[in-house]
Design a protein around this motif. Structure first.
Motif, PDB file in Angstrom:
ATOM      1  N   SER A  68       1.320  -0.717  -0.092  1.00 33.10           N
ATOM      2  CA  SER A  68       0.202   0.114   0.086  1.00 33.10           C
ATOM      3  C   SER A  68       0.998   1.216   0.131  1.00 33.10           C
ATOM      4  O   SER A  68       0.874   2.098  -1.138  1.00 33.10           O
ATOM      5  CB  SER A  68      -1.243   0.118   1.388  1.00 33.10           C
ATOM      6  OG  SER A  68      -1.525  -1.547   1.182  1.00 33.10           O
ATOM      7  N   HIS A  69       1.785   1.510   1.142  1.00 32.59           N
ATOM      8  CA  HIS A  69       2.130   2.346   0.986  1.00 32.59           C
ATOM      9  C   HIS A  69       4.201   2.502   0.173  1.00 32.59           C
ATOM     10  O   HIS A  69       3.738   3.500   0.142  1.00 32.59           O
ATOM     11  CB  HIS A  69       3.091   2.721   2.766  1.00 32.59           C
ATOM     12  CG  HIS A  69       1.357   3.418   3.510  1.00 32.59           C
ATOM     13  ND1 HIS A  69       1.068   4.209   3.507  1.00 32.59           N
ATOM     14  CD2 HIS A  69       1.554   2.314   4.110  1.00 32.59           C
ATOM     15  CE1 HIS A  69       0.315   3.686   4.556  1.00 32.59           C
ATOM     16  NE2 HIS A  69       0.316   2.615   4.562  1.00 32.59           N
ATOM     17  N   SER A  70       4.172   1.627  -0.725  1.00 38.12           N
ATOM     18  CA  SER A  70       4.639   2.097  -1.771  1.00 38.12           C
ATOM     19  C   SER A  70       4.341   2.451  -2.818  1.00 38.12           C
ATOM     20  O   SER A  70       4.820   3.279  -3.537  1.00 38.12           O
ATOM     21  CB  SER A  70       4.973   0.170  -1.890  1.00 38.12           C
ATOM     22  OG  SER A  70       6.298  -0.060  -1.495  1.00 38.12           O
ATOM     23  N   ALA A  73       3.553   5.998  -1.717  1.00 38.82           N
ATOM     24  CA  ALA A  73       4.753   6.843  -2.305  1.00 38.82           C
ATOM     25  C   ALA A  73       5.339   7.612  -3.291  1.00 38.82           C
ATOM     26  O   ALA A  73       5.426   8.404  -4.137  1.00 38.82           O
ATOM     27  CB  ALA A  73       5.382   6.750  -1.510  1.00 38.82           C
ATOM     28  N   ALA A  74       5.414   6.056  -4.724  1.00 38.73           N
ATOM     29  CA  ALA A  74       5.227   5.652  -5.471  1.00 38.73           C
ATOM     30  C   ALA A  74       4.674   6.697  -7.016  1.00 38.73           C
ATOM     31  O   ALA A  74       4.779   7.588  -7.390  1.00 38.73           O
ATOM     32  CB  ALA A  74       5.179   4.711  -6.577  1.00 38.73           C
ATOM     33  N   ASP A 162      -3.785  -8.849  -6.527  1.00 40.76           N
ATOM     34  CA  ASP A 162      -3.422  -7.314  -7.678  1.00 40.76           C
ATOM     35  C   ASP A 162      -2.651  -6.173  -7.014  1.00 40.76           C
ATOM     36  O   ASP A 162      -3.421  -5.585  -6.548  1.00 40.76           O
ATOM     37  CB  ASP A 162      -4.295  -7.470  -8.384  1.00 40.76           C
ATOM     38  CG  ASP A 162      -4.912  -7.373  -9.769  1.00 40.76           C
ATOM     39  OD1 ASP A 162      -3.865  -6.045 -10.071  1.00 40.76           O
ATOM     40  OD2 ASP A 162      -5.542  -6.392  -9.792  1.00 40.76           O
ATOM     41  N   PRO A 163      -1.283  -5.907  -8.150  1.00 43.55           N
ATOM     42  CA  PRO A 163      -0.901  -4.802  -7.438  1.00 43.55           C
ATOM     43  C   PRO A 163      -1.472  -3.089  -7.545  1.00 43.55           C
ATOM     44  O   PRO A 163      -1.502  -2.664  -7.366  1.00 43.55           O
ATOM     45  CB  PRO A 163       0.639  -4.756  -8.410  1.00 43.55           C
ATOM     46  CG  PRO A 163       0.126  -5.908  -8.702  1.00 43.55           C
ATOM     47  CD  PRO A 163      -0.284  -7.035  -9.154  1.00 43.55           C
ATOM     48  N   GLN A 164      -2.809  -4.269  -8.876  1.00 44.54           N
ATOM     49  CA  GLN A 164      -3.589  -2.371  -9.215  1.00 44.54           C
ATOM     50  C   GLN A 164      -4.570  -1.987  -8.368  1.00 44.54           C
ATOM     51  O   GLN A 164      -4.786  -1.489  -8.369  1.00 44.54           O
ATOM     52  CB  GLN A 164      -4.289  -3.505 -10.625  1.00 44.54           C
ATOM     53  CG  GLN A 164      -4.585  -2.079 -11.077  1.00 44.54           C
ATOM     54  CD  GLN A 164      -4.453  -0.804 -11.300  1.00 44.54           C
ATOM     55  OE1 GLN A 164      -3.406  -1.367 -12.192  1.00 44.54           O
ATOM     56  NE2 GLN A 164      -4.959   0.374 -11.453  1.00 44.54           N
ATOM     57  N   ARG A 165      -5.356  -3.248  -7.445  1.00 46.35           N
ATOM     58  CA  ARG A 165      -6.204  -3.197  -6.367  1.00 46.35           C
ATOM     59  C   ARG A 165      -4.775  -1.907  -5.806  1.00 46.35           C
ATOM     60  O   ARG A 165      -5.163  -0.548  -4.547  1.00 46.35           O
ATOM     61  CB  ARG A 165      -6.107  -3.875  -5.605  1.00 46.35           C
ATOM     62  CG  ARG A 165      -6.380  -5.666  -5.671  1.00 46.35           C
ATOM     63  CD  ARG A 165      -8.464  -4.631  -6.034  1.00 46.35           C
ATOM     64  NE  ARG A 165      -8.747  -4.276  -4.436  1.00 46.35           N
ATOM     65  CZ  ARG A 165      -9.463  -5.690  -3.383  1.00 46.35           C
ATOM     66  NH1 ARG A 165      -9.308  -6.230  -4.067  1.00 46.35           N
ATOM     67  NH2 ARG A 165     -10.019  -4.614  -2.375  1.00 46.35           N
ATOM     68  N   TYR A 166      -3.681  -1.814  -5.223  1.00 49.50           N
ATOM     69  CA  TYR A 166      -2.668  -0.884  -4.466  1.00 49.50           C
ATOM     70  C   TYR A 166      -2.902   0.461  -5.496  1.00 49.50           C
ATOM     71  O   TYR A 166      -2.877   1.434  -4.785  1.00 49.50           O
ATOM     72  CB  TYR A 166      -1.652  -0.961  -4.176  1.00 49.50           C
ATOM     73  CG  TYR A 166      -1.376  -2.777  -3.471  1.00 49.50           C
ATOM     74  CD1 TYR A 166      -2.161  -2.834  -2.020  1.00 49.50           C
ATOM     75  CD2 TYR A 166      -1.319  -4.036  -4.148  1.00 49.50           C
ATOM     76  CE1 TYR A 166      -2.165  -4.131  -0.786  1.00 49.50           C
ATOM     77  CE2 TYR A 166      -1.544  -5.154  -3.056  1.00 49.50           C
ATOM     78  CZ  TYR A 166      -1.998  -5.145  -1.402  1.00 49.50           C
ATOM     79  OH  TYR A 166      -1.815  -6.420  -1.012  1.00 49.50           O
ATOM     80  N   HIS A 171      -4.465   6.612  -5.254  1.00 45.13           N
ATOM     81  CA  HIS A 171      -4.936   7.482  -6.352  1.00 45.13           C
ATOM     82  C   HIS A 171      -6.334   8.163  -5.432  1.00 45.13           C
ATOM     83  O   HIS A 171      -6.280   9.083  -4.708  1.00 45.13           O
ATOM     84  CB  HIS A 171      -5.991   7.407  -7.626  1.00 45.13           C
ATOM     85  CG  HIS A 171      -4.957   6.469  -8.270  1.00 45.13           C
ATOM     86  ND1 HIS A 171      -3.974   7.738  -9.323  1.00 45.13           N
ATOM     87  CD2 HIS A 171      -4.274   5.695  -9.445  1.00 45.13           C
ATOM     88  CE1 HIS A 171      -3.280   6.971 -10.044  1.00 45.13           C
ATOM     89  NE2 HIS A 171      -3.819   5.346 -10.008  1.00 45.13           N
ATOM     90  N   ARG A 172      -6.942   7.503  -4.705  1.00 39.90           N
ATOM     91  CA  ARG A 172      -7.710   7.235  -3.666  1.00 39.90           C
ATOM     92  C   ARG A 172      -7.506   8.181  -2.398  1.00 39.90           C
ATOM     93  O   ARG A 172      -7.282   9.762  -1.627  1.00 39.90           O
ATOM     94  CB  ARG A 172      -8.683   7.190  -3.163  1.00 39.90           C
ATOM     95  CG  ARG A 172      -9.867   6.156  -3.906  1.00 39.90           C
ATOM     96  CD  ARG A 172     -11.066   5.580  -2.663  1.00 39.90           C
ATOM     97  NE  ARG A 172      -9.919   3.887  -2.403  1.00 39.90           N
ATOM     98  CZ  ARG A 172      -9.715   2.805  -2.942  1.00 39.90           C
ATOM     99  NH1 ARG A 172      -9.891   2.834  -4.264  1.00 39.90           N
ATOM    100  NH2 ARG A 172      -9.150   2.479  -2.171  1.00 39.90           N
ATOM    101  N   ILE A 173      -5.859   7.942  -1.685  1.00 40.96           N
ATOM    102  CA  ILE A 173      -5.021   8.358  -1.137  1.00 40.96           C
ATOM    103  C   ILE A 173      -4.798   9.645  -0.979  1.00 40.96           C
ATOM    104  O   ILE A 173      -4.557  11.056  -0.826  1.00 40.96           O
ATOM    105  CB  ILE A 173      -4.525   7.912  -0.407  1.00 40.96           C
ATOM    106  CG1 ILE A 173      -4.868   6.579   0.528  1.00 40.96           C
ATOM    107  CG2 ILE A 173      -3.156   8.327   0.470  1.00 40.96           C
ATOM    108  CD1 ILE A 173      -5.518   6.779   1.511  1.00 40.96           C
ATOM    109  N   VAL A 174      -3.964  10.155  -2.529  1.00 45.32           N
ATOM    110  CA  VAL A 174      -3.410  11.061  -2.756  1.00 45.32           C
ATOM    111  C   VAL A 174      -4.935  12.343  -2.727  1.00 45.32           C
ATOM    112  O   VAL A 174      -4.571  13.029  -2.660  1.00 45.32           O
ATOM    113  CB  VAL A 174      -2.570  10.858  -4.427  1.00 45.32           C
ATOM    114  CG1 VAL A 174      -2.081  12.604  -4.444  1.00 45.32           C
ATOM    115  CG2 VAL A 174      -1.155  10.509  -3.868  1.00 45.32           C
TER     116      VAL A 174
END
Length: 183
Positions: A68-70, A73-74, A162-166, A171-174
């Protein structure tokens, strides 16, 4: 399957989101803390602070929090996920500022044992331009993420593969932050 019945569909609410739905009265201060530490006004960028959270979570082997946090950050760093991966693999060789590298060293020590933070580590961070606020918040981010990591892993919550979930969560967090859904 989580160790307890969280009362939610774990596929819809994986990782920390299930336990937060289970206990909204504890979710509120936990999300508020994350909002202040990771997104509030600060001399470190939100991406740098998320990177500290990802670094600590990776060291703690908390798959959900690290992923999640990766992603968070990315989404906020110019180097994106390749930079995050480099930092997580070898912060000393990653193309980041000397100040951030010194702060990550402090975070890494806090992750293992906060009592092991030495005056030399603090002096090294200060020598690279770290302020007392940046040092304080690095220690608090590292300590808080040890707690968040143990919360997620201690309840045995689902980790999406699935990396797409993160990326979607990023996008929501940002855009909305950590407190948008707690009212």
């Amino acid at each position: 399957m989580a160790h307890i019945d969280l009362g939610v569909d774990e596929k819809e609410f994986p990782g920390i989101t299930g336990p937060m739905r289970f206990r909204p009265e504890t979710a509120k201060p936990l999300n508020e803390l994350a909002e202040v530490l990771l997104r509030g006004p600060h001399s470190l960028t939100p991406g740098e602070r998320e990177l500290i959270a990802a670094y600590v979570s990776g060291g703690n082997e908390c798959g959900f929090c690290c992923a999640s946090h990766s992603a968070f950050a990315a989404a906020q760093l110019d180097g994106g996920m390749p930079l995050v991966d480099q930092v997580r693999a070898d912060a000393d060789a990653a193309p980041i500022s000397a100040k951030l590298r010194a702060l990550l060293r402090i975070a890494g020590v806090v992750r293992v044992d906060g009592r092991s933070v030495t005056p030399e580590l603090i002096a090294a961070a200060r020598a690279e331009g770290a302020t007392d606020l940046e040092i304080h918040d690095t220690v608090l981010i590292a300590a808080a993420f040890c707690m968040y990591n143990r919360y997620v892993d201690g309840l045995g919550t689902l980790q999406p593969e699935d990396p797409q979930r993160y990326v979607e969560s990023a996008h929501r967090i940002v855009e909305y932050g950590y407190t948008a859904s707690i009212g």
